[in-house]
Scaffold this active site. Structure first.
Site, short mmCIF file in Angstrom:
data_model
loop_
_atom_site.label_atom_id
_atom_site.label_comp_id
_atom_site.label_asym_id
_atom_site.label_seq_id
_atom_site.Cartn_x
_atom_site.Cartn_y
_atom_site.Cartn_z
N PRO A 78 0.83 -1.22 0.00
CA PRO A 78 0.00 0.00 0.00
C PRO A 78 0.86 1.27 0.00
O PRO A 78 0.34 2.34 -0.26
CB PRO A 78 -0.81 -0.11 1.30
CG PRO A 78 -0.64 -1.51 1.78
CD PRO A 78 0.65 -2.01 1.21
N GLU A 105 1.95 -7.98 8.55
CA GLU A 105 1.90 -6.51 8.65
C GLU A 105 2.71 -5.84 7.55
O GLU A 105 2.44 -4.71 7.17
CB GLU A 105 2.43 -6.03 10.01
CG GLU A 105 1.54 -6.32 11.19
CD GLU A 105 0.11 -5.83 11.00
OE1 GLU A 105 -0.08 -4.61 10.86
OE2 GLU A 105 -0.81 -6.68 10.97
N ARG A 143 -2.92 -7.96 -20.32
CA ARG A 143 -3.89 -7.66 -21.38
C ARG A 143 -3.37 -6.69 -22.42
O ARG A 143 -3.98 -6.52 -23.46
CB ARG A 143 -5.22 -7.20 -20.78
CG ARG A 143 -5.14 -5.90 -20.03
CD ARG A 143 -6.42 -5.66 -19.24
NE ARG A 143 -7.58 -5.41 -20.09
CZ ARG A 143 -7.79 -4.27 -20.74
NH1 ARG A 143 -6.93 -3.30 -20.65
NH2 ARG A 143 -8.88 -4.11 -21.47
N ASP A 158 -10.28 1.41 -24.48
CA ASP A 158 -10.55 1.36 -23.05
C ASP A 158 -10.58 2.72 -22.40
O ASP A 158 -9.87 3.62 -22.80
CB ASP A 158 -9.45 0.56 -22.33
CG ASP A 158 -9.77 -0.90 -22.26
OD1 ASP A 158 -10.95 -1.24 -22.37
OD2 ASP A 158 -8.82 -1.68 -22.10
N1 4HQ Z 1 -0.95 -5.27 0.87
N2 4HQ Z 1 -1.54 -2.87 -3.08
C1 4HQ Z 1 0.87 -6.94 1.09
C2 4HQ Z 1 -1.80 -4.44 0.16
C3 4HQ Z 1 -1.47 -4.00 -1.21
C4 4HQ Z 1 -2.14 -2.96 -1.91
C5 4HQ Z 1 -1.30 -5.50 2.25
C6 4HQ Z 1 0.29 -5.79 0.35
C7 4HQ Z 1 -0.60 -6.62 2.92
C8 4HQ Z 1 1.52 -7.71 3.27
N3 4HQ Z 1 -0.52 -4.44 -2.01
N4 4HQ Z 1 0.79 -6.72 2.53
N5 4HQ Z 1 -3.14 -2.22 -1.49
O1 4HQ Z 1 -2.82 -4.08 0.68
O2 4HQ Z 1 -0.55 -3.76 -3.15
#
Ligand code: 4HQ
Length: 241
Positions: A78, A105, A143, A158
């Site tokens: 994230p 985590e 794609r 698209d």
């Molecule tokens: N993760 N975009 C991996 C995500 C995530 C996201 C949360 C990644 C948990 C360990 N990854 N961890 N949003 O939520 O790519």
């Protein structure tokens, strides 16, 4: 989980047709301890577990030895740069991409410092593991490879290729209860249809995702005019109500 992506659907088909290759590796096979641990408690304390760095680092070293240096090593997180249409197209031009998926985590920061070349996020929300984000990346990138989508024009048309939301789509029947297909779409007048679609796409984008319009550099004069008119209408509507 990743194997589900290879069982059915357009990406599975593309792999069968050898248009792309997806290879899944088990991180635990790059552990050295008896319990094959891939996680440990966080330095500094706090809840949850952290993915250990060494299995990721060994996995990437293994891939480098056996398959040559990848063009990108992507950590799904994230904290990463948001995956956009533009990023998907960029990645589709690379030969060999490694996706690192974590759970828990998070992943020890040194994985990013040592082996990852970029961090990518699929959106501002948290999922329970990196597998789904990796699958989303493979799908959105795959794609764009030639032959994956039968009709290349459909990839080109698209939404987001134009930095706009899509216009509404309709198929038969022309009348469904009280809901009728806009008459212009039945008219056969392609110029009018084009104008209607452009206008509908701009209106929707303005209403639902106005922040996208800043990025619509590719707008032509007609589009700018339609947009200004729609914005004026919106102001009149607000003031009048
Ligand atoms: N993760 N975009 C991996 C995500 C995530 C996201 C949360 C990644 C948990 C360990 N990854 N961890 N949003 O939520 O790519």
């Amino acid at each position: 989980m990743i194997e589900a992506l290879l069982l059915e659907g357009l990406i599975a088909r593309a792999v069968q047709k050898k248009l792309l290759d997806v290879v899944v590796h088990d991180l635990r096979s790059f552990t050295t301890d008896r319990h094959r641990s891939v996680d440990d408690i966080p330095y500094g304390g706090g809840p949850g577990m952290v993915m250990k760095p060494e299995p990721f680092i060994r996995a990437v070293q293994h891939l480098r030895r056996h398959r040559g240096s990848p063009d990108a090593v992507i950590l799904t997180s994230p904290q990463g740069k948001l995956l956009t249409h533009k990023e998907a197209v960029r990645l589709s031009g690379l030969e060999h991409v490694v996706l690192l998926c974590g759970r828990y985590e998070g992943v020890d920061e040194r994985v990013y410092e040592e082996v990852a070349t970029e961090e990518l996020s699929i959106g501002d929300y948290v999922v329970t593991g990196g597998e789904l984000p990796a699958m989303v990346i493979v799908d959105a990138v795959g794609r764009h490879l030639p032959g994956v989508i039968g009709d290349a024009a459909s990839v080109e048309s698209d939404s987001f290729v134009r930095s706009l939301l899509d216009w509404p789509h309709y198929t038969r029947p022309a009348k469904l209860g009280n809901h009728e297909v806009p008459e212009v779409l039945l008219s056969g007048n392609h110029l009018e249809i084009q104008r209607w679609r452009k206008r509908a796409a701009l209106r929707r984008t303005l209403q639902r995702r106005p922040e996208l319009l800043g990025g619509a550099q590719g707008m032509d004069d007609e589009e700018r005019e339609v947009l200004q008119e729609l914005q004026r209408n919106e102001e009149v509507r607000k003031a009048g109500a």
